[in-house]
Scaffold this active site. Structure first.
Site, PDB file in Angstrom:
ATOM      1  CG  LEU A  77      78.998  22.546   9.443  1.00 33.84           C
ATOM      2  CD1 LEU A  77      78.369  23.291   8.272  1.00 33.84           C
ATOM      3  CD2 LEU A  77      77.895  21.989  10.324  1.00 33.84           C
ATOM      4  CG  ASP A  95      76.781  20.038  23.256  1.00 31.52           C
ATOM      5  OD1 ASP A  95      77.571  19.146  22.848  1.00 31.52           O
ATOM      6  OD2 ASP A  95      77.118  21.245  23.339  1.00 31.52           O
ATOM      7  CB  CYS A 124     110.256  36.408  35.414  1.00 29.04           C
ATOM      8  SG  CYS A 124     109.808  37.319  36.888  1.00 29.04           S
ATOM      9  CE  LYS A 177      78.774  21.694  18.750  1.00 28.45           C
ATOM     10  NZ  LYS A 177      80.054  21.266  19.318  1.00 28.45           N
ATOM     11  CB  ALA A 213      82.236  18.811  31.428  1.00 25.51           C
ATOM     12  NE  ARG A 214      86.696  13.385  28.888  1.00 22.69           N
ATOM     13  CZ  ARG A 214      87.359  13.983  27.891  1.00 22.69           C
ATOM     14  NH1 ARG A 214      88.148  14.996  28.140  1.00 22.69           N
ATOM     15  NH2 ARG A 214      87.223  13.548  26.664  1.00 22.69           N
TER      16      ARG A 214
END
Ligand SMILES: Nc1ncnc2c1ncn2[C@@H]1O[C@H](COP(=O)(O)OP(=O)(O)OP(=O)(O)O)[C@@H](O)[C@H]1O
Ligand SMILES: [Zn+2]
Length: 678
Positions: A61, A52, A179, A76, A127-128
């Site tokens: 949390l 991660d 615009c 993490k 990332a996927r």
């Protein structure tokens, strides 16, 4: 008694052994990732790598229960690994935690090949896509997942058996004409997008002058009012001046006056612009008048009731009457008065300017969890909305809209994480009995796994579907991938073109679909890296240059395409050189079979001419929509991500008809780049 005794009994010795021995990768240690890691450890998976890029935030949390308050700001992945280990301390579990981006160059084809199974617990499309391509290139099964509020999904993806992440078209992001955003907003979202993606960047972010001009030229070419576009160009230039004065004592007031008074007056001077039906002229805002209460709030643009409402709110909006009840409201739900918004604008401008002055080389970007940036967008959007007679929004609403937030629900994440584990057990069991093989990819072969959904239907909260076979047009899973272990400091492009492409790929052992063995194909090849054309039969200028000098390194791909588009592209994935050989590169013993391309051009292929690499190597990200190259990420490790994004799962429960309709049925959508200006 070890924790896994019961799972061992339930799974049986064989499957339990597979579970224990299979090396798995978990990408993401957020809402789903934390639940998943705990589950994996409890079931008895004993060889886990988790990666991660982020650090722990207070807002994590409430649902990422492997983290506690003292862990805030720590990586993490590292904290999750330590906490999860406690769930099953006795089983000799190895968790290799890595604080980094899955797109980093060391996470190459060889690395992903080391895993028996990959599980995505991510929150963004980029990332996927990256992990999907890596898994497809390496032939490693992937379990993809996502949640959005009470909805969720788990999708196993097996090379050659099921569709991959890129086989399924994704909805395009919402977009607004430039615009509308810059001159003629009519809804709160237009004002929020303006504050977040335009003004914020102009004042505190990276000033992309070139991109800005390009965007306006494009709009002009697209038929937008030429005068208006010229005006916007002037406005952008003026921003550069105003930005310089931000740090000064009255800098914020000057910015306010420029944006909400001068610029609006300039727009009003363009009479033609306001003749178009439905356009409502804005009212310039006045600093002194708002502060001393003499400024009259412009009426809301919507007729009738809205008008009345606007007048009824006038006192309140002017900040002359403070309402005891509203004061008692939570800060985020409170309706701000016009004066409140002005004060907040000045204050947030000062806070952000101080940050820019302290770190002039670090451009700021909007982050919904960064109070300074959120306050600025909130105040800016509301002030602009007021000037244009558009209803204001509360802090909570602006955060939701600007951050594109769909509430993350711990229970949904927990259910989805549980389903991922069930899927992984099912997959490992089936793969052990019939390992995947390209020969089994025909559309008549039954797909051994199921997509599972958590849906908003109390009578049937869980649903499943049979995944489609790979889409023959997919430009990710249908291409050919070759691990290319190469010393990029020695290998030249000429070595690659002659030794690898001409002699190995198309040499005497070459295999082209539709061509009899031993018969050679006369094919003209071009070599790309991302969107850059490096060589073709008439362009050999780069032959003498080493791959390293061409900015072709580990984690990237050299893509070889035949000029007629008759065959599938072949991607050579750059991996670390093999230390056991003295040669410049190592290739698999046999060249692959190069399949025929589908009759129609590959979908999503960029129509733009590729950039031809000149004499100076410029490191550049891929520009071709069809190529999602594993190049180094723009997000750096160890830095709080600027704007984390929630994944979004959109489902259509209607009975899908044909294949195409079914392909559109389940889509995991990224919320990054959520708003795009046309
Ligand atoms: N390219 C990447 N490489 C590694 N990890 C990534 C990458 N992109 C996203 N992630 C991680 O995936 C996780 C997704 O978790 P989640 O959806 O719960 O998001 P979050 O950032 O923790 O929460 P929120 O967005 O609600 O603040 C995050 O921890 C994020 O850091
Ligand atoms: Zn695919």
């Amino acid at each position: 008694m070890p924790r896994s005794t019961f799972t061992q009994a339930l799974l049986g010795p064989e499957l339990f052994e597979t579970v224990r021995d299979t090396k798995i990768l978990v990408v993401g240690a957020g809402g789903i990732g934390c639940e998943l890691l705990k589950n994996l450890v409890l079931v008895g998976f004993a060889n886990i790598e988790i990666i991660d890029l982020d650090t722990i935030d207070l807002s994590n949390l409430n649902r990422q229960f492997l983290f506690r308050k003292p862990d805030i700001s720590k990586p993490k992945a590292l904290v999750a690994a330590v906490s999860a280990r406690h769930f099953n301390p006795s089983s000799g579990i190895e968790i290799h935690a890595r604080h980094g981006n899955v797109k980093d160059k060391e996470n190459d084809l060889e690395w992903i090949k080391g895993f028996g199974l990959v599980m995505n617990a991510l929150d963004n499309m980029d990332a996927r896509r990256h992990v999907n391509r890596l898994c497809q290139a390496a032939g490693v099964p992937l379990i993809e997942s996502g949640t959005a509020g009470y909805l969720g999904q788990v999708t196993p993806m097996i090379k050659d058996k099921t569709e991959c992440f890129d086989c399924v078209p994704k909805p395009t992001p919402k977009s607004f004409p430039v615009c509308t955003i810059r001159s003629t907003p009519s809804e709160p979202i237009h004002c929020i997008v303006w504050g977040k993606t335009y003004l914020f960047g102009k004042l505190f972010g990276e000033d992309d002058e070139e991109g800005d001009t390009e965007e306006l030229d494009k709009a002009k070419a697209g038929g937008e009012n030429a005068e208006e576009i010229e005006n916007l160009k002037k406005e952008a230039a003026a921003f550069r001046e105003v930005r310089k004065s931000l740090g000064e004592e009255y800098g914020a007031q000057r910015v306010f006056h420029k944006i909400f008074n001068e610029d609006i007056n300039r727009l009003l001077a363009m009479e033609d612009m306001w003749k178009k039906e439905g356009r409502v002229k804005p009212v310039p805002l006045k600093y002194e008048g708002i502060m001393n209460g003499s400024f009259s709030t412009p009426p809301l643009r919507t007729a009738g009731t809205a008008q009345l409402q606007a007048n009824g709110n006038k006192e309140k909006a002017n900040g002359q009457q403070t309402n005891g009840a509203s004061n008692a409201l939570l800060r985020d739900q409170k309706e701000l008065t016009l004066k409140d918004n002005l004060v907040l604008f000045i204050d947030s401008c000062k806070r952000l300017s101080a940050r820019v002055v302290a770190h002039p080389d670090v451009p700021l970007s909007f982050d919904k969890d960064d109070d300074d940036t959120l306050d600025f967008v909130l105040a800016t959007a509301n002030l602009r909305a007021t000037a244009y007679g558009i209803p204001n929004k509360t802090r909570f609403q602006v955060k939701e809209m600007a951050g594109n937030i769909i509430p993350a629900i711990a229970t949904t994440n927990a259910i989805i994480a549980g389903l991922i584990v069930m899927q992984s057990l099912n997959l490992l069991k089936r793969l052990a009995s019939s390992p995947p093989s390209p020969a089994a990819s025909s559309s008549s072969t039954p797909v051994p796994v199921r997509n599972v959904f958590l849906r908003n239907d109390a009578s049937k909260p869980l649903g499943h579907s049979i995944p489609e076979h790979p889409d023959s047009k997919c430009s990710v899973c249908r291409d050919v991938y070759i691990p290319f272990k190469v010393d990029v400091s020695r290998c030249t492009l000429g070595d690659f073109s002659d030794g690898v492409v001409k002699s190995w790929l198309c040499g005497e052992n070459a295999k082209f679909e539709g061509t009899a063995d031993g018969e050679s194909e006369e094919v003209e090849w071009t070599v790309f890296e991302g969107g850059r054309l490096l060589a073709d039969p008439d362009f050999e200028d780069n032959y003498e240059r080493r791959l390293e000098d061409l900015d072709v390194g580990r984690g990237k791909m050299l893509t070889v395409r035949d000029e007629d588009g008759k065959f599938r592209p072949v991607h050579f994935c750059i991996c670390e050189a093999d230390s056991s050989t003295t040669g410049t590169y190592t290739l698999p013993s046999e060249p692959p079979l190069i399949p025929l391309a589908p009759p129609k051009p590959v979908a999503k292929e960029s129509s733009e001419e590729p950039e031809i690499l000149g004499s100076v190597p410029v490191p550049k990200a891929s520009t071709s929509a069809a190529q999602v190259t594993p190049i180094a990420s723009t997000t750096s490790v160890g830095v709080k991500r600027s704007a984390p994004n929630d994944g979004d799962v959109r489902m259509n429960d209607g009975d899908a008809g044909g294949t195409e309709a079914k392909r559109r049925k389940v889509v995991v959508v990224d919320e990054e780049d959520d708003f795009e200006m046309l």
